[in-house]
Design a protein around this motif. Structure first.
Motif, PDB file in Angstrom:
ATOM      1  N   GLN A  35      44.986  42.770  42.629  1.00 48.83           N
ATOM      2  CA  GLN A  35      45.742  43.142  41.426  1.00 48.83           C
ATOM      3  C   GLN A  35      45.957  44.641  41.328  1.00 48.83           C
TER       4      GLN A  35
ATOM      5  N   CYS B  83      49.534  37.296  45.666  1.00 48.31           N
ATOM      6  CA  CYS B  83      48.500  38.195  46.178  1.00 48.31           C
ATOM      7  C   CYS B  83      47.204  37.991  45.419  1.00 48.31           C
TER       8      CYS B  83
ATOM      9  N   GLY C 100      40.757  44.471  41.558  1.00 46.28           N
ATOM     10  CA  GLY C 100      40.659  43.389  40.584  1.00 46.28           C
ATOM     11  C   GLY C 100      39.955  42.163  41.134  1.00 46.28           C
ATOM     12  N   THR C 101      39.226  42.361  42.235  1.00 41.78           N
ATOM     13  CA  THR C 101      38.503  41.237  42.846  1.00 41.78           C
ATOM     14  C   THR C 101      37.414  41.784  43.777  1.00 41.78           C
TER      15      THR C 101
ATOM     16  N   CYS D 117      50.804  48.699  42.802  1.00 41.60           N
ATOM     17  CA  CYS D 117      51.589  47.861  43.710  1.00 41.60           C
ATOM     18  C   CYS D 117      53.068  48.250  43.648  1.00 41.60           C
TER      19      CYS D 117
ATOM     20  N   ARG E 228      48.183  44.410  38.272  1.00 43.21           N
ATOM     21  CA  ARG E 228      49.318  43.661  38.806  1.00 43.21           C
ATOM     22  C   ARG E 228      48.924  42.205  39.004  1.00 43.21           C
ATOM     23  N   ASN E 229      49.342  41.364  38.102  1.00 44.54           N
ATOM     24  CA  ASN E 229      49.119  39.929  38.281  1.00 44.54           C
ATOM     25  C   ASN E 229      50.248  39.179  37.583  1.00 44.54           C
ATOM     26  N   PRO E 230      50.395  37.880  37.872  1.00 44.42           N
ATOM     27  CA  PRO E 230      51.521  37.134  37.309  1.00 44.42           C
ATOM     28  C   PRO E 230      51.555  37.144  35.781  1.00 44.42           C
ATOM     29  N   LYS E 231      50.362  37.106  35.174  1.00 43.50           N
ATOM     30  CA  LYS E 231      50.307  37.073  33.713  1.00 43.50           C
ATOM     31  C   LYS E 231      50.898  38.356  33.123  1.00 43.50           C
ATOM     32  N   ASN E 232      50.453  39.485  33.656  1.00 41.59           N
ATOM     33  CA  ASN E 232      50.980  40.759  33.164  1.00 41.59           C
ATOM     34  C   ASN E 232      52.462  40.922  33.502  1.00 41.59           C
ATOM     35  N   SER E 233      52.848  40.404  34.663  1.00 41.98           N
ATOM     36  CA  SER E 233      54.253  40.491  35.057  1.00 41.98           C
ATOM     37  C   SER E 233      55.134  39.742  34.063  1.00 41.98           C
TER      38      SER E 233
END
Lengths: 387, 91
Positions: free
Chosen positions: A28, A25, A134-135, A32, A370-375
Motif C-alpha cells: 500500500q 498489489c 502497509g504489510t 505509488c 494506496r489501496n482499493p478502498k482509499n482509491s
C-alpha cells in the motif's frame, strides 16, 4: 538508454515497453505511481492480448520489457508471458515487491528465460519498511533478495526515498551491500499519483537531501566496480527540469492493465487526451500515428518561456504531467524550471515543508495509503466536489 | 587488475546479454533496464568472446575476415573497456 558507436535512426522507436500487468498489489505504498482512481479499472488484458502487444512492440524495435504493476506476481500467467517475451528476443525485467514470490517461482522464471529481477524495499529497517508498505513484508523481501542472487540473476534493489526514510541512507546502502545487489536505485520520490496526494508527508528537507547525496557519493566511490549506485536527482529541488521520459513518444511505451497505451505511466491524468487502447489499435498505429502520441512530440507545442528558450532541446520543457499538475496547463514549462512563472510556488512548498518538518502537529497528518478502498473513496470525493 | 594479454580467454559475463538487434542494425549489450549499441568492430570482437578462444585466437580469426585491417590495438582497447564495464570476464 546509452548508445555507443552507432547512429540513432530518425523515427523514434519504442525501445522500452513497460507492461503494467495489473493494478492489484498486496502493498500500500503511499507514493505509488499508479493513478489515484486505479480501483475503477477492473478489466485486465488477457494473456493473448499481452502476447500480441509484445510481438507488435518487438517488431517496432522494443528491446527492454518491464513487467510491472501493481504487483506483476499477482498474474498467474507471468511465467507464460516471460517465456513468450524471451522467445521474442526481449531483455525481460521483473519489477516487483517480492510479495507473491517463492523459490519455486524464481526458478520457474529462470527456466522461462527471465533476465533480471528488481526488488523494491521501503526502508532499511523492518519497522519502517512494513509501515510504509502497509504489510509485514520485510523479512520475506530479504529472503527473496537472497534467492534472486542464488539463481544468478543480476539484481537491482530499489529504494524510494522520502522524508521518513531519507536519513536511513547509510543503512540502506549497507543493506544493499549485505544482499550483494548489483545495482541500487535510490529514487527520490517523484510526485505523481499517490505521491502527489501525499507530498507534504513525503517531501524531504534540504538538509536531508544534502546528507543523502553526500552519502550516496561516498558509496559510489567505495563500491566502484562492485555495485552501481544510481542516485535519482530530486527534481523539485532543481532549477532546470528533467528531460522527462527522454521525450514524449520517444523511447517509452507504457501499457496499463486495461490496455491503454501511454507515453509515460503518469500521463493518464492529462485532460483532453483519450489515449488509445491496444484492444482497438495496433502498436504501430498507436506509436506512429495516434494523435495523443504526437501531441507533445518535437518542440512545436511549446509556449513561452520554453518556445524561445535556448535550452529547449536539452530538457524539452520538462514533464508534461508536472506542468499540468502544478500550473493547470500541460503545455506550460515544467515549474521545476526557474524560468517558469510558477517556480516560486514550488520553492514556497519546499520551504514551508522544510520549516514544519519534524513538528508534531505537521507530522501527525495522516498518510493516505494506496489501496482499493482509499482509491474508491478519493475518486468519489472528487466526483462530488462542486464545480 | 592486470592488463589483458594474448593468452587470456574472454567470455561474456552471464549477467549481461549480447545479441544482434535487427531494428538497430547492430549488436547490442543488454543489462537491467539498459542497452548499449555496439559499433561494427566492437560487435565483431564481442561475437568472438565465447569463453574458449584466446585473445590471440580472436585476433587471428578477425584477420581472416578483415585481412586489410590493422586491428590488434583496437581489439585490446575494446576488450579493456568491455571488461571494465563488466560485459566480459577473462581467464
Amino acid at each position: 538508454m546509452n548508445k555507443a558507436g552507432s547512429e540513432q535512426s530518425k523515427l523514434p522507436q519504442p525501445l522500452w515497453l513497460l507492461a503494467e500487468l495489473t493494478y492489484a498489489c498486496p502493498l500500500q505504498c503511499p507514493y505509488c505511481s499508479n493513478p489515484l482512481d486505479f480501483a475503477k479499472y477492473k478489466k485486465e488484458l488477457a494473456t493473448d492480448d499481452w502476447i500480441r502487444v509484445m510481438r507488435e512492440a518487438r517488431e517496432m524495435g522494443a528491446t527492454q520489457l518491464g513487467f510491472s504493476g501493481g504487483e506483476p506476481l499477482v498474474r498467474t500467467d507471468l511465467e507464460e508471458l516471460i517465456a513468450e517475451a524471451r522467445q521474442l528476443g526481449f531483455y525481460t525485467n521483473l519489477i516487483t515487491s517480492g510479495v507473491g514470490m517463492d523459490e519455486k517461482r524464481i526458478k520457474a522464471f529462470k527456466d522461462a528465460g527471465l533476465d533480471h529481477i528488481q526488488v523494491s524495499f521501503q526502508a532499511s529497517s523492518e519497522e519502517l519498511n512494513n509501515f510504509i508498505a502497509g504489510t509485514d513484508a520485510f523479512q520475506h523481501k530479504l529472503e527473496m533478495a537472497r534467492l534472486v542472487k542464488k539463481y544468478g540473476y543480476p539484481m537491482v534493489l530499489c529504494f524510494v526515498l522520502h522524508r521518513r526514510n531519507e536519513d536511513q541512507i547509510r543503512d540502506i546502502l549497507e543493506l544493499a551491500i549485505t544482499l550483494e545487489a548489483d545495482y541500487v536505485e535510490l529514487a527520490t520520490t517523484q510526485y505523481y499519483g499517490w505521491a502527489y496526494h501525499n507530498r507534504e508527508q513525503l517531501i524531504p528537507t534540504r538538509e536531508q537531501l544534502l546528507h543523502a547525496e553526500q552519502v550516496a557519493k561516498e558509496y559510489q566511490e567505495k563500491m566502484k566496480g562492485k555495485m552501481r549506485i544510481f542516485y535519482v536527482i530530486p527534481d523539485y529541488f532543481e532549477n532546470r527540469p528533467k528531460r522527462c521520459m527522454d521525450g514524449w513518444g520517444h523511447v517509452f511505451l507504457t501499457i496499463t492493465p486495461d490496455g491503454t497505451a501511454l507515453p509515460c505511466h503518469a500521463a493518464r491524468q492529462l485532460p483532453g487526451l483519450e489515449f488509445p487502447n491496444v484492444k482497438n489499435h495496433n502498436i504501430e498505429w498507436i506509436w506512429n500515428d495516434s494523435p495523443d502520441f504526437n501531441k507533445f512530440r518535437g518542440l512545436d507545442w511549446m509556449k513561452e518561456p520554453c518556445r524561445s528558450c535556448p535550452e529547449k532541446e536539452k530538457d524539452l520543457g520538462g514533464c508534461r504531467c508536472q506542468a499540468y499538475m502544478l500550473t493547470g496547463d500541460a503545455r506550460n514549462a515544467d515549474p521545476v524550471c526557474d524560468k517558469s512563472p510558477h517556480h516560486h510556488e514550488l520553492v514556497a512548498t519546499i520551504d514551508r515543508v522544510g520549516k514544519l518538518a519534524g513538528t508534531p502537529e505537521f507530522e501527525a497528518k495522516p498518510i493516505l495509503f494506496r489501496n482499493p478502498k482509499n482509491s474508491k473513496k478519493i475518486t468519489s470525493d472528487k466526483e462530488t466536489l462542486p464545480a | 587488475m592486470n592488463p589483458i594479454t594474448g593468452d587470456n580467454i574472454p567470455a561474456i559475463t552471464p549477467t549481461f546479454r549480447f545479441q544482434w538487434e535487427k531494428a538497430q542494425n547492430c549488436f547490442v549489450v543488454l543489462y537491467p533496464e539498459g542497452m548499449v549499441k555496439l559499433s561494427h568492430s566492437a560487435g565483431e570482437i564481442m561475437k568472438r568472446c565465447d569463453g574458449a578462444t584466446s585473445v590471440d585466437g580472436i585476433i587471428t580469426d578477425l584477420h581472416k575476415e578483415f585481412p586489410d585491417t590493422d586491428l590488434d590495438v583496437e581489439v585490446y582497447k575494446f576488450l579493456e573497456v568491455a571488461r571494465e564495464q563488466g560485459w566480459i570476464r577473462t581467464k
